[in-house]
Design an enzyme around this catalytic site. Structure first.
Site, PDB file in Angstrom:
ATOM      1  CB  ALA A  79      -0.740  -0.018   1.296  1.00  0.00           C
ATOM      2  CB  SER A  80       1.422   3.976  -2.393  1.00  0.00           C
ATOM      3  OG  SER A  80       2.153   4.432  -2.339  1.00  0.00           O
ATOM      4  CB  ALA A  81       0.336   6.623   2.527  1.00  0.00           C
ATOM      5  CB  SER A  82      -0.027  11.855   1.145  1.00  0.00           C
ATOM      6  OG  SER A  82      -0.619  10.967   3.088  1.00  0.00           O
ATOM      7  CG  ASP A 139      -6.839   8.426   9.611  1.00  0.00           C
ATOM      8  OD1 ASP A 139      -8.060   8.973   9.123  1.00  0.00           O
ATOM      9  OD2 ASP A 139      -5.939   8.062   9.152  1.00  0.00           O
ATOM     10  CE  LYS A 193       2.519   4.230   7.627  1.00  0.00           C
ATOM     11  NZ  LYS A 193       1.255   4.713   8.367  1.00  0.00           N
ATOM     12  CB  ALA A 236       4.958   5.964   5.013  1.00  0.00           C
ATOM     13  CD  GLN A 237       6.655   3.103  -1.552  1.00  0.00           C
ATOM     14  OE1 GLN A 237       5.641   3.998  -2.140  1.00  0.00           O
ATOM     15  NE2 GLN A 237       7.452   1.532  -1.605  1.00  0.00           N
TER      16      GLN A 237
END
Length: 547
Positions: free
Chosen positions: A131-134, A287, A152, A136-137
Site C-alpha cells: 500500500a502507498s500513502a501520502s 482515523d 512502513k 509512507a508506504q
C-alpha cells in the site's frame, strides 16, 4: 535554486487551480472583483461549467497537487465546524493512495536506518509496495524467526516537501485573510497550523508505534479489537516494523457476506469498540476510515475487528467524557434545556450565553430529525448540524471533539453499510448509562479513594509538619496583629496626653498673659511682677507649640 523551485511550484499550483476553476475564489475578493470577467477566458470554465460541484473541484485539485495536499485535504475534512458541508463531504472521499516510490529505494532506506544489510534482519523483503500513502508506504516482509511482518517506510525527502508546501499553504492562507472577506470566517491560518501539526506528527513513525502499543495494551486479549504487535528492535524514526495481519477489508461487504460473518454483530461491535475507546480508555483511534479497518475470519459469529494506521489518535479529559456522555443521554431523552446547560457548564459556550435561546436553536435542529424512525437517524450528522448551529453562539469547539465527531461519522457510516438497520442510539444508550453510573455514587466514591490511597499514604507522614507550620504561621500573624493593635493603642494614648498637656500650657499662657495685661492696665508701670508674668506666659505658649 530554492527560489526557482518555489516559483515553478507556484506556477504549477496556479495552473491546477485554474484547471479546476478555483480561480473564482481569488476573483470573489473585493479587490479583484473588477477582473472577474477574466474567468470567461479560461477554457476549463466552459468545459466544467455545471458539471462539477465546488467540493468536487477542490477534491480533484488536491489530488492533482500531490500527496501533501491530499493529506492536507484529509485533515481539513475533519474540521467540519470551519468549512462548508459540501466541501468537507467531498474532502472526506480523498483516498489514502498515491503512486509508490521504487522498491529499491525502500530497501536502501531500510538498510540505512538499521545500519546493516536487509538480509541480516529479514529473510524476505518484498520490493513491491502493499500500500502507498501520502507520507509512507508499506512492504511485506518476513523476519528471520519466520514471523510475517510489514515494514512502513517514510517517503524519502518528505520533510522537505512538507516544509515547502506548508510554507505555500501559509502564503495562501495569508492571501485569503487579506483579500477574501469570506475567507476570514473559515480561519485559514488556524486550519493550516492544524494541518502542519498533524503532518509533522505523522513524520515520526516511532510515535505511531507508541500509539499502537498503547491501544494494544488497552485491548489485550479482547474479543472486540485486535491491534498488531510492534517489533521495536527493528523500528526507527523513519521505518516501522509490525506484525502483518490477515483479514477482510471492512469496505468489502461482498467478501464479508461470502465468508458467512454475522453482519449485525459486526456492526454492533464496531459501535462498542468506539465507545470503549472513548469512555473506558479516553484514547481512541481517530482515523478509522474503511481503509484502516479489517475483519478477522477466525470467529464468524463473534467477528473481531482489526485496526491499522495509528498516526492520528484522540483523547478526552474526564470532564469532556462526563459532559459528552450526559449530553448524549440528554439528546436521547430530548431534554434540550439540559443539553444547553451542559454546553455552558463545560465551557464549550461563553458563560453569558442565554440558555433559552440556545435551547430553542437545539430544538429547531433536533425535533425534525427525531420524527423519523430511530434506525434512520444519523447521530454523526446530528452532531454535525449541532456544531453548525452552535457556531452562531461562538462555541469553543476543541480539536479532540472534532476528531471524535469525525470518528463517529466513520464508525456509523461503516456500521450502516454493513447492517442498514443499525440503531446507534439503542446500542449506545445502555453503554453510556452504565458508564455514568460508574462515575457517580458510592462505588465511584470508593473507587476514587482507592485510586488516590497510595498518593495519600505517601503524603500522610508530612501532614503533622504541615499542620505545625500552618499553626506557627497563624500564631506569628496573631502576635504581629496584637503588637500592631497594642502599638496603635499606645500611640493613641500618647496623642491624648500630648493634647491635654498642650491645652494645659495654652491655658497657663493665656492666664499669665491675661494677668499681665490686667496688672499693666492698672499700674501703667513695668514692674518686676509684670515682666515675670509676661515671661511665664510666653514660655507656656512656646512649650504648648512644641508639644
Amino acid at each position: 535554486m530554492r527560489y526557482l523551485s518555489s516559483g515553478f511550484r507556484l506556477i504549477r499550483i496556479h495552473f491546477i487551480l485554474v484547471r479546476y476553476n478555483l480561480d473564482e475564489i481569488l476573483f470573489s475578493a473585493p479587490v479583484f472583483y473588477p477582473f472577474r470577467f477574466l474567468m470567461y477566458f479560461n477554457p476549463w470554465y466552459w468545459a466544467l461549467k455545471n458539471k462539477l460541484t465546488r467540493g468536487e473541484r477542490i477534491r480533484l485539485a488536491l489530488e492533482a497537487l500531490g500527496p501533501i495536499f491530499i493529506k492536507a485535504g484529509q485533515v481539513l475534512s475533519t474540521r467540519r465546524d470551519l468549512i462548508p458541508e459540501d466541501v468537507s463531504a467531498e474532502l472526506a472521499k480523498l483516498q489514502d493512495r498515491v503512486p509508490p516510490f521504487s522498491g529499491k529505494l525502500a530497501r536502501d532506506i531500510v538498510e540505512a536506518a538499521l545500519a546493516q544489510p536487509i538480509a541480516t534482519v529479514f529473510s524476505e523483503f518484498n520490493a513491491e509496495a502493499l500500500a502507498s500513502a501520502s507520507i509512507a508506504q508499506v512492504h511485506a516482509a518476513t523476519l528471520l524467526d519466520g514471523k510475517s511482518a510489514v515494514v512502513k517506510v517514510l517517503r524519502p525527502g518528505i520533510k522537505n516537501i512538507i516544509d515547502r508546501d506548508i510554507d505555500l499553504l501559509f502564503t495562501l492562507a495569508n492571501l485569503a485573510n487579506t483579500y477574501w472577506a469570506e475567507g476570514r470566517r473559515f480561519k485559514p491560518k488556524e486550519i493550516v497550523e492544524e494541518v502542519a501539526h498533524t503532518l509533522y506528527d505523522e513524520l515520526d513513525l516511532l510515535r505511531e508505534g507508541a500509539n499502537a502499543s498503547q491501544l494494544r495494551r488497552n485491548f489485550k486479549d479482547s474479543p472486540l479489537l485486535y491491534v498488531p504487535e510492534i517489533y521495536w528492535e527493528h523500528s526507527r524514526g523513519n521505518i516501522l516494523v509490525m506484525e502483518r495481519i490477515e483479514g477482510i477489508p471492512i469496505h468489502n461487504v461482498a467478501a464479508i457476506k461470502a465468508a458467512g460473518i454475522n453482519l449485525k454483530k459486526l456492526a454492533e461491535r464496531g459501535v462498542e469498540v468506539f465507545f470503549t475507546q472513548v469512555f473506558r480508555d479516553s484514547f481512541f483511534h481517530a482515523d478509522m476510515h474503511p481503509g484502516n479497518i479489517f475483519v478477522s475470519t477466525k470467529d464468524l459469529e463473534n467477528p473481531q475487528i482489526i485496526a491499522v494506521d495509528f498516526g492520528i489518535m484522540g483523547s478526552l479529559s474526564s470532564n469532556d467524557q462526563r459532559y459528552l456522555a450526559e449530553n448524549m443521554l440528554a439528546f436521547f431523552k430530548r431534554d434540550y434545556q439540559r443539553v444547553a446547560e451542559l454546553h455552558i457548564a463545560s465551557g464549550w459556550l461563553p458563560p453569558d450565553t442565554r440558555v433559552d435561546q440556545f435551547e430553542g436553536a437545539i430544538r429547531a435542529v433536533c425535533e425534525p430529525i427525531f420524527e423519523r424512525p430511530l434506525k434512520d437517524i444519523s447521530f454523526g450528522q446530528l452532531l454535525l448540524r449541532l456544531f453548525q448551529t452552535a457556531r452562531r453562539f461562538n462555541i469553543n469547539i476543541q480539536p479532540q471533539l472534532i476528531l471524535l465527531q469525525k470518528t463517529l461519522l466513520n464508525i456509523e457510516g461503516v456500521g450502516r453499510q454493513l447492517y442498514p438497520d443499525l440503531d446507534l442510539w439503542t446500542s449506545a444508550s445502555p453503554y453510556l448509562e452504565r458508564w455514568l453510573k460508574k462515575q457517580v455514587g458510592p462505588r465511584a466514591f470508593l473507587r476514587r479513594i482507592r485510586e488516590n490511597l497510595p498518593y495519600w499514604s505517601e503524603k500522610l507522614p508530612e501532614i503533622p509538619n504541615l499542620i505545625f507550620d500552618v499553626l506557627s504561621e497563624q500564631r506569628t500573624q496573631l502576635e504581629v496583629s496584637r503588637f500592631a493593635m497594642k502599638t496603635a493603642s499606645s500611640d493613641e494614648r500618647l496623642k491624648k496626653k500630648k493634647r491635654s498637656r498642650r491645652h494645659l500650657f495654652l491655658g497657663l499662657a493665656a492666664g499669665f498673659l491675661l494677668s499681665s495685661a490686667t496688672l499693666f492696665s492698672q499700674t501703667q508701670i513695668a514692674s518686676p511682677l509684670l515682666w515675670l508674668l509676661l515671661s511665664f506666659g510666653v514660655a507656656s505658649y512656646i512649650v504648648a507649640e512644641c508639644i
